[in-house]
Write a protein that holds these residues in place. Structure first.
Motif, PDB file in Angstrom:
ATOM      1  N   TRP A 172      51.363  -9.662 -18.192  1.00 17.04           N
ATOM      2  CA  TRP A 172      52.930  -9.175 -18.547  1.00 17.04           C
ATOM      3  C   TRP A 172      53.011  -9.488 -20.083  1.00 17.04           C
ATOM      4  CZ3 TRP A 172      56.350  -7.248 -15.013  1.00 17.04           C
ATOM      5  CH2 TRP A 172      55.984  -7.552 -13.865  1.00 17.04           C
ATOM      6  N   GLU A 173      53.853  -8.503 -20.534  1.00 18.58           N
ATOM      7  CA  GLU A 173      54.048  -8.510 -22.279  1.00 18.58           C
ATOM      8  C   GLU A 173      55.330  -9.084 -22.273  1.00 18.58           C
ATOM      9  OE1 GLU A 173      54.569  -5.440 -25.795  1.00 18.58           O
ATOM     10  OE2 GLU A 173      52.960  -5.063 -24.066  1.00 18.58           O
ATOM     11  N   LEU A 174      55.782  -9.986 -22.927  1.00 18.15           N
ATOM     12  CA  LEU A 174      57.197 -10.545 -22.727  1.00 18.15           C
ATOM     13  C   LEU A 174      57.683 -10.592 -24.506  1.00 18.15           C
ATOM     14  CD1 LEU A 174      56.614 -13.804 -20.802  1.00 18.15           C
ATOM     15  CD2 LEU A 174      57.153 -11.683 -20.207  1.00 18.15           C
TER      16      LEU A 174
ATOM     17  N   GLU B  41      46.737  -9.867 -13.110  1.00 18.80           N
ATOM     18  CA  GLU B  41      48.290  -9.592 -13.590  1.00 18.80           C
ATOM     19  C   GLU B  41      48.362  -9.900 -14.824  1.00 18.80           C
ATOM     20  OE1 GLU B  41      52.653 -10.807 -11.428  1.00 18.80           O
ATOM     21  OE2 GLU B  41      50.812 -11.792 -11.068  1.00 18.80           O
TER      22      GLU B  41
ATOM     23  N   ALA C 290      60.515  -7.503 -20.607  1.00 16.75           N
ATOM     24  CA  ALA C 290      59.268  -8.011 -19.685  1.00 16.75           C
ATOM     25  C   ALA C 290      58.730  -6.762 -18.993  1.00 16.75           C
ATOM     26  CB  ALA C 290      59.525  -8.972 -18.706  1.00 16.75           C
ATOM     27  N   ARG C 291      57.571  -6.314 -19.249  1.00 16.36           N
ATOM     28  CA  ARG C 291      56.826  -5.193 -18.785  1.00 16.36           C
ATOM     29  C   ARG C 291      55.292  -5.499 -18.462  1.00 16.36           C
ATOM     30  NH1 ARG C 291      58.575  -3.944 -23.456  1.00 16.36           N
ATOM     31  NH2 ARG C 291      57.051  -3.921 -25.297  1.00 16.36           N
ATOM     32  N   PRO C 292      54.672  -4.710 -17.428  1.00 19.43           N
ATOM     33  CA  PRO C 292      53.258  -4.801 -17.452  1.00 19.43           C
ATOM     34  C   PRO C 292      52.393  -4.590 -18.780  1.00 19.43           C
ATOM     35  CG  PRO C 292      54.296  -3.660 -15.528  1.00 19.43           C
ATOM     36  CD  PRO C 292      55.392  -3.890 -16.708  1.00 19.43           C
ATOM     37  N   ALA C 293      51.471  -5.395 -19.037  1.00 22.74           N
ATOM     38  CA  ALA C 293      50.896  -5.327 -20.538  1.00 22.74           C
ATOM     39  C   ALA C 293      49.848  -4.166 -20.148  1.00 22.74           C
ATOM     40  CB  ALA C 293      50.120  -6.548 -20.796  1.00 22.74           C
TER      41      ALA C 293
ATOM     42  N   GLU D 284      56.681 -12.819 -11.077  1.00 16.91           N
ATOM     43  CA  GLU D 284      57.723 -12.174 -11.305  1.00 16.91           C
ATOM     44  C   GLU D 284      59.104 -12.969 -11.153  1.00 16.91           C
ATOM     45  OE1 GLU D 284      57.451  -8.784  -8.352  1.00 16.91           O
ATOM     46  OE2 GLU D 284      55.452  -8.126  -9.192  1.00 16.91           O
TER      47      GLU D 284
ATOM     48  N   THR E  51      50.927 -12.693 -24.406  1.00 20.55           N
ATOM     49  CA  THR E  51      50.615 -12.203 -22.924  1.00 20.55           C
ATOM     50  C   THR E  51      50.595 -13.170 -21.905  1.00 20.55           C
ATOM     51  OG1 THR E  51      49.712  -9.972 -23.888  1.00 20.55           O
ATOM     52  CG2 THR E  51      49.346 -10.412 -21.595  1.00 20.55           C
TER      53      THR E  51
ATOM     54  N   ILE F 204      59.889 -14.780 -14.487  1.00 20.16           N
ATOM     55  CA  ILE F 204      60.117 -13.696 -15.343  1.00 20.16           C
ATOM     56  C   ILE F 204      61.783 -13.312 -15.087  1.00 20.16           C
ATOM     57  CG2 ILE F 204      59.834 -11.326 -16.202  1.00 20.16           C
ATOM     58  CD1 ILE F 204      56.830 -11.980 -15.808  1.00 20.16           C
TER      59      ILE F 204
END
Length: 187
Positions: free
Chosen positions: A182-184, A180, A132-135, A113, A142, A116
């Motif tokens: 993350w989609e970036l 965990e 950036a959001r939770p995938a 976090e 990812t 990011i």
């Protein structure tokens, strides 16, 4: 010649005498001078005074591994791998610069976090982190957080992951350890 073990230095000493901790439970009534205390009452009083202590909230653990060997920057390296997979050029110096925005020591590591957030504010090399959001699903680029012996970060690439400085097949078991994701989106 004196007999072994009977020299003045050791005579009468007990090596471990009074080294054990002795913390008897004393009931509150015993604190009054001259008060009579029932010896069996101390256990009952101690049991009546047990307090539950609220646990400290769990903080995100920093990711700590790096192919750059001098610093624990796997979170920054995982973001760099994501940007590279999106076609952006990112150097090792860019990875270190991002790491030092999130950590104060070489072995400290940084959370995904925090990394990011720093990439969103300062960028990574010539790339700018647009979103950036939770995938919801795993796809190329990812970024995953995994809990191994220590916290670690890696990046998904088709049928495998970029981790420890190399591509590894999905069968290596790291995807199952992810807790965990993350989609970036890079610009």
């Amino acid at each position: 010649m004196k007999a072994k073990g009977h020299v003045k230095k050791h005579a009468g000493s007990h090596k471990h005498h009074k080294t054990a901790k002795h913390n008897p439970v004393v009931p509150p009534a015993a604190s009054a001078p001259g008060a009579f205390v029932d010896p069996g009452a101390s256990l009952a009083v101690a049991a009546a005074h047990v307090h539950a202590v609220k646990k400290h909230p769990h903080h995100a653990k920093a990711s700590k591994w790096s192919p750059l060997a001098d610093v624990a920057c796997c979170a920054a390296e995982a973001l760099a791998a994501s940007a590279r997979l999106a076609g952006r050029a990112v150097s090792d110096a860019d990875v270190l610069a991002l790491y030092w925005l999130t950590a104060t020591g070489p072995d400290e590591g940084a959370t995904l976090e925090a990394t990011i957030e720093a990439a969103g504010v300062f960028g990574l090399g010539g790339a700018r982190l647009a979103a950036a959001r939770p995938a919801s699903a795993l796809g190329t680029g990812t970024v995953l957080g995994v809990d191994l012996t220590e916290r670690h970060a890696l990046t998904v690439d088709r049928h495998g992951v970029w981790t420890w400085g190399a591509w590894r097949p999905a069968s290596c078991g790291l995807l199952e350890a992810a807790d965990e994701a993350w989609e970036l989106t890079w610009q």
